[in-house]
Scaffold this motif. Structure first.
Motif, short mmCIF file in Angstrom:
data_model
loop_
_atom_site.label_atom_id
_atom_site.label_comp_id
_atom_site.label_asym_id
_atom_site.label_seq_id
_atom_site.Cartn_x
_atom_site.Cartn_y
_atom_site.Cartn_z
N TYR A 63 0.83 -1.19 0.00
CA TYR A 63 0.00 0.00 0.00
C TYR A 63 0.87 1.25 0.00
CZ TYR A 63 -4.16 -2.75 1.26
OH TYR A 63 -5.20 -3.63 1.27
N TYR A 65 0.50 5.75 -0.44
CA TYR A 65 -0.45 6.85 -0.34
C TYR A 65 0.25 8.19 -0.62
CZ TYR A 65 -2.84 3.35 2.58
OH TYR A 65 -3.42 2.20 3.05
N TYR A 111 -4.22 6.78 -3.67
CA TYR A 111 -3.58 5.65 -3.02
C TYR A 111 -3.50 4.47 -3.98
CZ TYR A 111 -8.25 3.63 -2.22
OH TYR A 111 -9.51 3.11 -2.38
N VAL A 148 -3.03 0.01 -3.85
CA VAL A 148 -2.95 -1.20 -3.03
C VAL A 148 -1.99 -2.22 -3.64
CG1 VAL A 148 -5.25 -0.84 -2.11
CG2 VAL A 148 -4.94 -2.30 -4.13
N LYS A 163 -8.65 7.05 -6.31
CA LYS A 163 -8.72 8.42 -5.82
C LYS A 163 -9.00 8.45 -4.32
CE LYS A 163 -10.52 10.17 -10.20
NZ LYS A 163 -11.67 10.83 -10.88
N GLY A 164 -8.44 9.48 -3.68
CA GLY A 164 -8.74 9.76 -2.29
C GLY A 164 -9.74 10.90 -2.18
N GLY A 217 -3.08 -2.82 4.57
CA GLY A 217 -3.84 -1.59 4.70
C GLY A 217 -4.00 -1.10 6.12
N ARG A 218 -4.16 -1.98 7.08
CA ARG A 218 -4.52 -1.54 8.42
C ARG A 218 -3.30 -1.30 9.31
NH1 ARG A 218 -9.53 -1.71 10.27
NH2 ARG A 218 -10.17 -2.92 8.47
N SER A 243 -10.37 0.21 15.05
CA SER A 243 -9.11 0.59 15.69
C SER A 243 -8.83 2.06 15.43
CB SER A 243 -7.96 -0.27 15.18
OG SER A 243 -7.73 -0.02 13.80
N GLN A 246 -5.37 4.88 15.46
CA GLN A 246 -3.93 5.05 15.61
C GLN A 246 -3.64 6.49 16.05
OE1 GLN A 246 -2.34 4.00 11.74
NE2 GLN A 246 -2.19 1.83 12.30
N PHE A 256 -8.50 3.58 9.78
CA PHE A 256 -8.40 2.96 8.47
C PHE A 256 -9.76 2.41 8.07
CE2 PHE A 256 -6.21 1.05 4.99
CZ PHE A 256 -6.85 -0.15 4.74
N ASN A 276 -9.63 0.89 2.57
CA ASN A 276 -8.29 1.04 2.00
C ASN A 276 -7.69 2.43 2.21
OD1 ASN A 276 -7.94 -1.58 1.02
ND2 ASN A 276 -9.03 -1.12 -0.87
N GLN A 277 -8.29 3.26 3.04
CA GLN A 277 -7.79 4.61 3.25
C GLN A 277 -7.60 4.89 4.73
OE1 GLN A 277 -9.96 7.67 1.17
NE2 GLN A 277 -10.74 6.23 -0.34
N PHE A 278 -6.54 5.64 5.04
CA PHE A 278 -6.37 6.18 6.38
C PHE A 278 -6.94 7.59 6.40
CE2 PHE A 278 -3.84 3.39 8.99
CZ PHE A 278 -3.25 2.53 8.10
#
Lengths: 112, 109
Positions: free
Chosen positions: A31, A33, A48, A50, A57-58, A97-98, B31, B33, B92, B95-97
């Motif tokens: 991943y 970003y 971003y 993967v 897109k973000g 991702g996490r 979760s 962070q 998260f 797929n995005q933070f």
């Protein structure tokens, strides 16, 4: 340990010019970003990825483009720079991702 | 966008004082962070909290995840000048933070 490397660190552009911000990571992370950080506005996600060949897109993608041809590289392209794109840009990566995000040192861009 | 609101936005305290900063949302998270960003650098992960009610300690920093997993707090005991920086919470999703707007902390010697 290089981690996430961004270039250039500083750049001044004139309105309408184009440029590419480079980002490379050596941690074999899937991943990646691109964020921009404006004073008092936190970090906003631009694009971003993967994995190689996959981008999305973000929150704030307008005026930017990305590509991900390899696992290591994730360049951000600015076309027709505008003053609203003056910001600090951060590239980040994570294994999954996490998990923990690793950031580069940032690229400070000014558009005049 | 799942909004994360952080408070206070700015905090300036004397060395040795205690402080608490907050990260709140109306959404439930699996979760959260916490990151710290020093001037001129990228953010660095401090901790991840996962379980509602969880408390994690990192030296003088204590992190708590709310019972309902909608909020989190960071408490610093006996702040030091080295604690100066921007504290960001993040989650998260999809797929995005997503990041909060941050708390800018200045510890005066």
């Amino acid at each position: 340990n290089a981690g996430v490397t961004q270039t250039p660190k500083f750049r001044i552009l004139k309105i309408g010019q184009s440029m590419t911000l480079q980002c490379t990571q050596d941690m074999n992370h899937n991943y990646m970003y691109w964020y921009r950080q404006d004073p008092g506005m936190g970090l906003k996600l631009i694009y971003y990825s993967v994995g190689a060949g996959i981008t999305d897109k973000g929150e704030v993608p307008n005026g930017y483009n990305v590509s991900r041809s390899t696992t290591e590289d994730f360049p951000l392209r600015l076309e027709l720079a505008a003053p609203s794109q003056t910001s600090v840009y951060f590239c980040a990566s994570s294994y999954q991702g996490r998990t923990e995000l690793f950031f580069g040192e940032g690229s400070r861009l000014t558009v005049l | 966008t799942q909004l994360l609101e952080q408070s206070p936005q700015f905090l300036s305290i004397q060395e040795g004082e205690n402080l608490t900063v907050y990260c709140n949302s109306s959404s439930v998270f699996s979760s959260l962070q916490w990151y710290r960003q020093e001037p001129g650098e990228g953010p660095v992960l401090l901790v991840t909290v996962v379980t509602g009610g969880e408390v994690k300690k990192l030296k003088r920093l204590t992190f708590q995840f709310g019972d309902a997993r909608k909020d989190s707090s960071l408490h610093i005991t006996a702040a030091q000048p080295g604690d100066t920086g921007l504290y960001l919470c993040a989650h998260f999703t999809g797929n995005q933070f997503y990041f909060g707007t941050g708390t800018s902390l200045t510890v005066i010697p």
